[in-house]
Design a protein around this motif. Structure first.
Motif, PDB file in Angstrom:
ATOM      1  N   ASP A  17       0.271 -30.234 -36.634  1.00  8.89           N
ATOM      2  CA  ASP A  17       0.086 -30.959 -37.893  1.00  8.89           C
ATOM      3  C   ASP A  17      -1.404 -31.103 -38.220  1.00  8.89           C
ATOM      4  OD1 ASP A  17       2.811 -31.186 -38.082  1.00  8.89           O
ATOM      5  OD2 ASP A  17       2.880 -33.197 -37.189  1.00  8.89           O
ATOM      6  N   ALA A  18      -2.226 -31.368 -37.177  1.00  8.63           N
ATOM      7  CA  ALA A  18      -3.658 -31.528 -37.421  1.00  8.63           C
ATOM      8  C   ALA A  18      -4.285 -30.233 -37.933  1.00  8.63           C
ATOM      9  CB  ALA A  18      -4.365 -31.989 -36.141  1.00  8.63           C
ATOM     10  N   VAL A  19      -3.902 -29.102 -37.350  1.00  9.80           N
ATOM     11  CA  VAL A  19      -4.451 -27.822 -37.796  1.00  9.80           C
ATOM     12  C   VAL A  19      -3.906 -27.450 -39.172  1.00  9.80           C
ATOM     13  CG1 VAL A  19      -4.547 -25.355 -37.258  1.00  9.80           C
ATOM     14  CG2 VAL A  19      -4.809 -27.030 -35.439  1.00  9.80           C
ATOM     15  N   GLU A  20      -2.628 -27.737 -39.398  1.00  4.09           N
ATOM     16  CA  GLU A  20      -1.979 -27.338 -40.649  1.00  4.09           C
ATOM     17  C   GLU A  20      -2.552 -28.098 -41.848  1.00  4.09           C
ATOM     18  OE1 GLU A  20       2.321 -27.991 -40.956  1.00  4.09           O
ATOM     19  OE2 GLU A  20       2.476 -25.814 -41.166  1.00  4.09           O
ATOM     20  N   VAL A  70      -6.436 -26.194 -26.991  1.00  5.81           N
ATOM     21  CA  VAL A  70      -7.465 -26.690 -27.908  1.00  5.81           C
ATOM     22  C   VAL A  70      -8.774 -25.940 -27.683  1.00  5.81           C
ATOM     23  CG1 VAL A  70      -8.830 -28.712 -28.530  1.00  5.81           C
ATOM     24  CG2 VAL A  70      -6.384 -28.951 -28.108  1.00  5.81           C
ATOM     25  N   ALA A  71      -9.104 -25.687 -26.421  1.00  2.00           N
ATOM     26  CA  ALA A  71     -10.335 -24.936 -26.135  1.00  2.00           C
ATOM     27  C   ALA A  71     -10.257 -23.522 -26.712  1.00  2.00           C
ATOM     28  CB  ALA A  71     -10.575 -24.889 -24.627  1.00  2.00           C
ATOM     29  N   SER A  72      -9.108 -22.889 -26.602  1.00  2.00           N
ATOM     30  CA  SER A  72      -8.945 -21.544 -27.172  1.00  2.00           C
ATOM     31  C   SER A  72      -9.044 -21.578 -28.694  1.00  2.00           C
ATOM     32  CB  SER A  72      -7.596 -20.961 -26.743  1.00  2.00           C
ATOM     33  OG  SER A  72      -7.516 -20.836 -25.338  1.00  2.00           O
ATOM     34  N   LEU A  73      -8.445 -22.588 -29.299  1.00  2.00           N
ATOM     35  CA  LEU A  73      -8.556 -22.716 -30.756  1.00  2.00           C
ATOM     36  C   LEU A  73     -10.004 -22.940 -31.180  1.00  2.00           C
ATOM     37  CD1 LEU A  73      -5.427 -24.907 -31.647  1.00  2.00           C
ATOM     38  CD2 LEU A  73      -5.824 -22.522 -32.265  1.00  2.00           C
ATOM     39  N   ASN A  74     -10.719 -23.757 -30.433  1.00  2.00           N
ATOM     40  CA  ASN A  74     -12.128 -24.006 -30.771  1.00  2.00           C
ATOM     41  C   ASN A  74     -12.958 -22.725 -30.645  1.00  2.00           C
ATOM     42  OD1 ASN A  74     -11.732 -26.701 -31.370  1.00  2.00           O
ATOM     43  ND2 ASN A  74     -12.202 -27.397 -29.296  1.00  2.00           N
ATOM     44  N   ARG A  75     -12.665 -21.908 -29.611  1.00  2.40           N
ATOM     45  CA  ARG A  75     -13.371 -20.627 -29.504  1.00  2.40           C
ATOM     46  C   ARG A  75     -13.047 -19.730 -30.684  1.00  2.40           C
ATOM     47  NH1 ARG A  75     -12.184 -21.257 -23.937  1.00  2.40           N
ATOM     48  NH2 ARG A  75     -10.284 -20.005 -24.151  1.00  2.40           N
ATOM     49  N   SER A 118      -8.493 -28.211 -44.113  1.00  4.03           N
ATOM     50  CA  SER A 118      -8.936 -27.372 -45.222  1.00  4.03           C
ATOM     51  C   SER A 118      -9.228 -25.965 -44.692  1.00  4.03           C
ATOM     52  CB  SER A 118     -10.193 -27.962 -45.853  1.00  4.03           C
ATOM     53  OG  SER A 118     -10.775 -27.033 -46.750  1.00  4.03           O
ATOM     54  N   PRO A 119      -8.943 -24.921 -45.479  1.00  5.12           N
ATOM     55  CA  PRO A 119      -9.257 -23.556 -45.020  1.00  5.12           C
ATOM     56  C   PRO A 119     -10.736 -23.363 -44.693  1.00  5.12           C
ATOM     57  CG  PRO A 119      -7.811 -23.512 -46.939  1.00  5.12           C
ATOM     58  CD  PRO A 119      -8.242 -24.927 -46.771  1.00  5.12           C
ATOM     59  N   ARG A 120     -11.602 -24.184 -45.260  1.00  4.65           N
ATOM     60  CA  ARG A 120     -13.038 -24.065 -45.006  1.00  4.65           C
ATOM     61  C   ARG A 120     -13.501 -24.899 -43.817  1.00  4.65           C
ATOM     62  NH1 ARG A 120     -15.602 -24.337 -51.159  1.00  4.65           N
ATOM     63  NH2 ARG A 120     -14.452 -22.539 -51.993  1.00  4.65           N
ATOM     64  N   ASP A 121     -12.604 -25.720 -43.287  1.00  2.00           N
ATOM     65  CA  ASP A 121     -12.979 -26.580 -42.174  1.00  2.00           C
ATOM     66  C   ASP A 121     -12.750 -25.825 -40.864  1.00  2.00           C
ATOM     67  OD1 ASP A 121     -13.585 -28.566 -40.437  1.00  2.00           O
ATOM     68  OD2 ASP A 121     -11.894 -29.877 -40.953  1.00  2.00           O
ATOM     69  N   LEU A 122     -13.828 -25.326 -40.268  1.00  2.28           N
ATOM     70  CA  LEU A 122     -13.760 -24.608 -38.998  1.00  2.28           C
ATOM     71  C   LEU A 122     -14.451 -25.386 -37.882  1.00  2.28           C
ATOM     72  CD1 LEU A 122     -14.499 -20.976 -40.249  1.00  2.28           C
ATOM     73  CD2 LEU A 122     -12.289 -21.977 -39.649  1.00  2.28           C
ATOM     74  N   SER A 123     -14.571 -26.685 -38.089  1.00  2.00           N
ATOM     75  CA  SER A 123     -15.194 -27.512 -37.058  1.00  2.00           C
ATOM     76  C   SER A 123     -14.260 -27.609 -35.849  1.00  2.00           C
ATOM     77  CB  SER A 123     -15.483 -28.915 -37.602  1.00  2.00           C
ATOM     78  OG  SER A 123     -14.285 -29.532 -38.050  1.00  2.00           O
ATOM     79  N   PRO A 124     -14.810 -27.779 -34.642  1.00  5.02           N
ATOM     80  CA  PRO A 124     -13.966 -27.812 -33.442  1.00  5.02           C
ATOM     81  C   PRO A 124     -13.079 -29.052 -33.403  1.00  5.02           C
ATOM     82  CG  PRO A 124     -16.240 -28.317 -32.885  1.00  5.02           C
ATOM     83  CD  PRO A 124     -16.242 -27.875 -34.320  1.00  5.02           C
ATOM     84  N   VAL A 173     -14.526 -17.210 -35.854  1.00  2.27           N
ATOM     85  CA  VAL A 173     -14.266 -17.046 -37.286  1.00  2.27           C
ATOM     86  C   VAL A 173     -15.415 -17.604 -38.097  1.00  2.27           C
ATOM     87  CG1 VAL A 173     -12.735 -17.717 -39.174  1.00  2.27           C
ATOM     88  CG2 VAL A 173     -11.768 -17.038 -36.971  1.00  2.27           C
ATOM     89  N   ASN A 174     -15.966 -18.737 -37.655  1.00  7.55           N
ATOM     90  CA  ASN A 174     -17.093 -19.324 -38.371  1.00  7.55           C
ATOM     91  C   ASN A 174     -18.313 -18.412 -38.318  1.00  7.55           C
ATOM     92  OD1 ASN A 174     -18.317 -21.691 -39.752  1.00  7.55           O
ATOM     93  ND2 ASN A 174     -19.572 -21.782 -37.901  1.00  7.55           N
TER      94      ASN A 174
END
Length: 509
Positions: free
Chosen positions: A210-213, A236-241, A216-222, A246-247
């Motif tokens: 839910d948090a990722v969904e 979460v670590a893999s998503l942050n990488r 904003s499409p422009r929000d690539l903060s960890p 992507v950023n």
């Protein structure tokens, strides 16, 4: 509608995992239950066989217990009939006491008339001296009955003994109580536990989804990994990488677009200024008047057009190289010798105009890659050499094979005797739009950057070094080779270079 769809997706995720876990749990438990039923049935059959053996062993003892007594004075006699009495042998007496209410006996004469024992026993007349077994239901109990002709003190009688503790009649009840019912209860408890545990265990994943969904499409903060449960911190670590990659790519694309716009602005501004000047002059002229152009104006316009066209082509090549890296399109077998010969022929005219010595030293070499991209790679390297090598210079294309500890490598290189690149600048010239300070030759700073990007798409990179004569530049790139036949490896390189003219190509063999 969207919250309902999200809840449906979450419920589907939980239910799907629950269903898989329950199936994985039910299958082994069901197999264990079936095996238990089988062994219980085998155990019941073995017990029944032992029961038959016991009855068969007790029948002669029961026959030996028959005595003829007229007064019935023996205290151990069970009953008398026509002068008959039973003086039970200890094993028979113990059998009847242990199974009181579930055991019976009978003595019959040769015609089947009951002399002693229980009246409900069926009339069995064995035709031989062998024992006969049968099952009889009496009072809701299944009895295992044995009948056999035996010699007794009163002559030949039919001796019968019945046992109502037959294990086979109770095995189904035993299986239900000891196997199926406990397993069924275990499955129900396990289903409830799995349902609760899966819903609770997946809650952090649902919250993370839910948090990722909702980002904003422009929000690539960890994502804050500390607030996540320990079970999902690796995710979460893999998503942050991934967000970081992507950023970085997004930032690189933005810089690329900004640099491309800046580079295109100069030639386009020159073209626009020239066309505006002609349009201003044309305003005071009639429709049929001729507009005269100076030679230097036409040449400047041609140079600006060529530079714009070359920059657009280079930008397109760079974009294609990026897309190949991302999409991992299938590769094909590429002949590097043929590629070098084609590019040599393509630049003969350009080298002729600058009185350059353009030649080739090639040996058979093949690799797997994208042929059109490798062609673009070599074009950019050769174009860079032709552009920056002074008139009368020397440029050599080479290709071949070499054996390394990691295996065979197919390589290409372009060497010139131009000004070269200082060692501390060799890494920077591979950056997009970077040009050496003080460079007077027109260019966009993209040639070597494109070549390096294409090399990286083929899991390798450009190698820059000083030329063999201590000056100039040698650009080399090596790929995994298609393993060649021994005869091909032993065959030496084929050389071609202008002999009596500055750029005439000649091939031996």
């Amino acid at each position: 509608m969207r919250p309902q769809a999200e809840r449906a997706a979450s419920d589907g995720l939980i239910w799907g995992l629950q269903r898989r876990l329950l199936v994985m749990l039910f299958l082994p438990l069901g197999m264990v239950g079936m095996v238990s039923v089988f062994f219980h049935y085998q155990s019941a059959g073995t017990a029944a066989l032992q029961q038959d053996q016991q009855l068969l062993h007790l029948v002669p003892l029961l026959a030996d217990s028959v005595v003829v007594s007229q007064d019935g004075s023996d205290s151990r006699a069970l009953g008398t009939e026509l002068g008959l009495a039973l003086l039970l042998a200890p094993p028979v007496e113990e059998f009847l006491k242990e199974r009181e209410g579930f055991a019976a006996y009978g003595l019959m004469d040769a015609s089947g008339r009951l002399l002693l024992g229980d009246a409900w026993l069926p009339t069995v007349l064995p035709s031989t001296g062998d024992a006969e077994f049968l099952s009889v239901v009496e009072g809701g109990v299944t009895y295992r009955v044995v009948a056999q002709r035996n010699d007794t003190a009163a002559g030949e009688l039919i001796v019968m003994l019945a046992d109502g503790s037959d294990a086979r009649q109770n095995w189904l009840e035993t299986v239900l109580l000891r196997v199926l019912l406990p397993n069924l209860l275990l499955l129900l408890v396990a289903a409830a536990a799995v349902t609760w545990a899966v819903a609770r265990a997946l809650r952090p994943l649902i919250d993370l989804k839910d948090a990722v969904e909702h980002r904003s499409p422009r929000d690539l903060s960890p994502i804050d990994a500390e607030s996540a449960p320990a079970e999902v911190r690796p995710l979460v670590a893999s998503l942050n990488r991934l967000f970081s990659l992507v950023n970085d790519q997004t930032q690189a694309q933005r810089r690329f677009v900004a640099d491309a716009a800046h580079q295109l602005r100069t030639p386009l501004a020159g073209l626009q200024a020239q066309v505006e000047a002609w349009a201003q002059a044309a305003r005071s002229m009639g429709a049929g008047d001729m507009l005269s152009l100076r030679v230097d104006q036409v040449q400047r316009m041609r140079d600006a057009t060529r530079r714009t066209s070359q920059l657009a082509n280079q930008l397109l090549a760079l974009s294609r190289a990026d897309s190949v890296s991302a999409d991992a399109q299938p590769m094909e077998q590429v002949d590097l010798r043929e590629l070098c010969e084609n590019i040599l022929a393509l630049y003969l005219d350009a080298a002729t105009s600058k009185q350059m010595d353009l030649g080739i030293e090639s040996a058979p070499a093949q690799t797997r890659g994208h042929a059109w991209l490798l062609r673009e790679l070599l074009i950019n390297i050769v174009d860079n050499a032709v552009k920056y090598t002074p008139p009368g210079g020397r440029i050599t294309l080479r290709c071949g094979l070499e054996e390394t500890p990691a295996g065979w490598r197919a390589w290409m290189e372009v060497e010139d005797d131009g000004p070269g690149i200082a060692c501390d600048e060799q890494t920077r010239v591979l950056q997009r739009f970077y040009r050496l300070p003080g460079t007077q030759t027109e260019g966009n700073g993209l040639g070597l950057a494109i070549a390096d990007e294409i090399a990286r798409a083929h899991r390798t990179q450009l190698q820059l070094a000083v030329g063999a004569m201590g000056h100039g530049l040698r650009v080399r790139v090596a790929f995994d080779a298609v393993t060649p036949p021994l005869a091909t490896v032993a065959h030496g390189p084929q050389r071609g270079r202008s002999a009596d003219g500055p750029v005439r190509e000649s091939k031996e063999g």
